[in-house]
Scaffold this active site. Structure first.
Site, PDB file in Angstrom:
ATOM      1  CG  ASP A   1      41.788  41.855  47.717  1.00 47.64           C
ATOM      2  OD1 ASP A   1      42.385  42.656  48.455  1.00 47.64           O
ATOM      3  OD2 ASP A   1      40.843  42.190  46.978  1.00 47.64           O
TER       4      ASP A   1
ATOM      5  CG  LEU B   1      44.264  39.079  44.281  1.00 47.73           C
ATOM      6  CD1 LEU B   1      43.647  37.830  44.879  1.00 47.73           C
ATOM      7  CD2 LEU B   1      45.161  38.723  43.102  1.00 47.73           C
TER       8      LEU B   1
END
Length: 532
Positions: A153, A111
């Site tokens: 992430d 991400l």
């Protein structure tokens, strides 16, 4: 209770060994039923109760062990399989394909700028968003593959595919799904994802090999910009990945493979060399020149940017003093030094800058610290404070790549910048009759009202330069005006005067300029002779 049970068991044992068992049986057959039942309950009841409790505890223990085993293989936040399960998932997939008609694809998803969400809204909101992201990934993957939360992430999708194109389509679907705005509470959030794709083949030994290749590809996707997809191929095997970045960069630092180059910055009005923009350059003995966009993010992530950044700052300041002493009759050349968010986050950043300037002997006005637009978003209040503190030293501060991030002109005044570097995305369109020229014109006008010097980034042809002069831009740099030069080549630029031009006709689309002082001087002469 335990004493009663133990006593009962002891009585039964003694009775058996003493031959009393038959007598007890005879007594039970002749005794009053109520008395016999009471005696039997006292002998058998506690043992039965203990057996039931023991069985229940054993069942609970088995259930607890199963739950612990499940939790050890699944992420507690998203419910997805975790990193521990990855080898099993990949191994199962690799055993089910023949690597001729079907492959196992690993899609390494990272991400982009998720840290900003945690820093801005807090980890509770960040966790909510992570759960939503995981749900979207799982919706896209469906039953075709398995989504794994790799950590932080990062997610990895393992899927059987017929070939590269199918894996790329899946990656693109994931990018599009993540880019749809999220509604978390009362807020709308937008994030993106960079994805590296790797496909198994007959040479893929295990899960570690496949994930490593996907990691390398993801790193290249990150370098290409948010939302990019990169498919691994052997030609990028030697490039950086998260697993190799620190050791390879440490080697490069220790063996002086990283150096500084300087791009000329000229006045738009008359082509005077007034500054140079420093940039890190890595000459890898195996790969040659490594693009800054590839290794600088790795320096940031590993924390080595602090060491390299301090060295680069000292080197730039020492060279600024050198050029001032080589040409005392001219206005001292300014060095623009890009500063990353990681460097700016140091609590002693101002003191570090002051010490470097003092040690180098450079004039403070010769140093300009450039911070990329978007870097300040992570912790904008602290960043502004640190920039203001650095500015009190007498150095200048620039906002780099304005237009690429989220800063506004109000931010420019609040942070008290001295220079505004207009992003290449805006400059590239001003020679095509688009609205970009109008945007840049108003941007320059407003910047001048805020007493900011405007610099056009990456100018690459004569038409752009002529338009910038008409719009009143102060300075420019880019391939049309000269490529990055070494310190010794800059020595020649500051010590040798530029001869009077004979008005040659400039080529509006010149060939790339060689990195040499002679080529730079020639380009400066051509620039001064432009008709606008």
């Amino acid at each position: 209770m335990l004493a009663l049970v133990a006593g009962t068991a002891l009585v039964a044992l003694v009775a058996t060994r003493a031959g009393l068992a038959e007598g007890l049986a005879d007594w039970f057959s002749r005794a009053d039923p109520f008395v016999a039942n009471l005696a039997l309950t006292m002998l058998v009841g506690p043992s039965l109760l203990i057996a039931l409790v023991s069985q229940r505890r054993r069942r609970k223990s088995i259930d607890a062990q199963k739950e612990l085993s499940r939790l050890s293989r699944h992420d507690s936040l998203t419910g997805l399989p975790n990193r521990t399960s990855l080898a099993t998932v990949v191994g199962r997939g690799m055993r089910s394909v023949d690597h001729h008609t079907m492959y196992v694809a690993a899609l390494f998803c990272d991400l982009d700028r998720f840290k900003v969400v945690n820093d801005t809204y807090g980890h509770e909101v960040g966790d909510q968003l992570m759960v939503r992201v995981a749900r979207r990934i799982q919706d896209v993957v469906g039953r075709q593959g398995t989504a794994v939360r790799y950590g932080g992430d990062e997610f990895i999708v393992i899927q059987r595919v017929a070939g590269r194109s199918e894996a790329e389509r899946m990656a693109q679907r994931l990018v599009e799904a993540i880019e749809v705005p999220f509604e978390v509470g009362m807020d709308t959030m937008r994030i993106s994802v960079s994805i590296g794709v790797a496909l198994s083949d007959v040479n893929t030994a295990d899960a570690d090999d496949l994930v490593r290749d996907a990691d390398v590809a993801m790193y290249q996707a990150k370098a290409a910009g948010a939302g990019a997809v990169c498919v691994y191929d052997p030609s990028i095997r030697a490039r950086l990945s998260r697993s190799t970045a620190e050791s390879r960069l440490r080697w490069a630092i220790d063996h002086h493979e990283i150096r500084l180059l300087y791009e000329p910055v000229l006045t738009v009005r008359d082509g005077t060399l007034v500054a140079v923009r420093a940039q890190l350059d890595w000459e890898d003995p195996h790969r040659g020149s490594v693009p800054p966009r590839e290794f600088i993010p790795a320096l940031e992530e590993t924390g080595l940017i602090l060491e390299v950044g301090t060295w680069a700052l000292g080197e730039a300041c020492s060279n600024a003093r050198r050029w001032r002493e080589l040409a005392p009759e001219r206005v001292p050349l300014q060095v623009v030094m890009p500063i990353t968010a990681r460097q700016l986050a140091q609590s002693n950043f101002r003191d570090l800058v002051a010490a470097v300037i003092e040690h180098s002997g450079a004039e403070r006005a010769q140093l300009c610290l450039a911070v990329a637009d978007g870097s300040l978003v992570d912790d904008i209040t602290d960043a502004w404070t640190m920039l203001r503190h650095a500015r009190t030293l007498g150095v200048q501060v620039a906002l780099d790549s304005f237009g690429a991030g989220g800063s506004t002109l109000a931010d420019l005044r609040r942070a008290r910048f001295d220079q505004l570097w207009v992003d290449h995305a805006l400059i590239a369109g001003i020679d095509a009759g688009s609205d970009d020229a109008i945007i840049v014109e108003h941007l320059i006008e407003m910047a001048h009202r805020l007493d900011l010097v405007t610099i056009a980034t990456d100018v690459d042809n004569a038409t752009q330069l002529a338009t910038l002069r008409r719009l009143g831009c102060d300075r420019a740099h880019g391939p049309f005006l000269g490529v990055a030069l070494t310190r010794d080549e800059i020595d020649l630029l500051v010590t040798r005067p530029v001869p009077a031009p004979t008005r040659p006709t400039p080529d509006p689309n010149p060939a790339p300029v060689a990195s040499s002082a002679v080529s730079a001087l020639s380009r400066l002469r051509s620039y001064r002779d432009l008709e606008v």
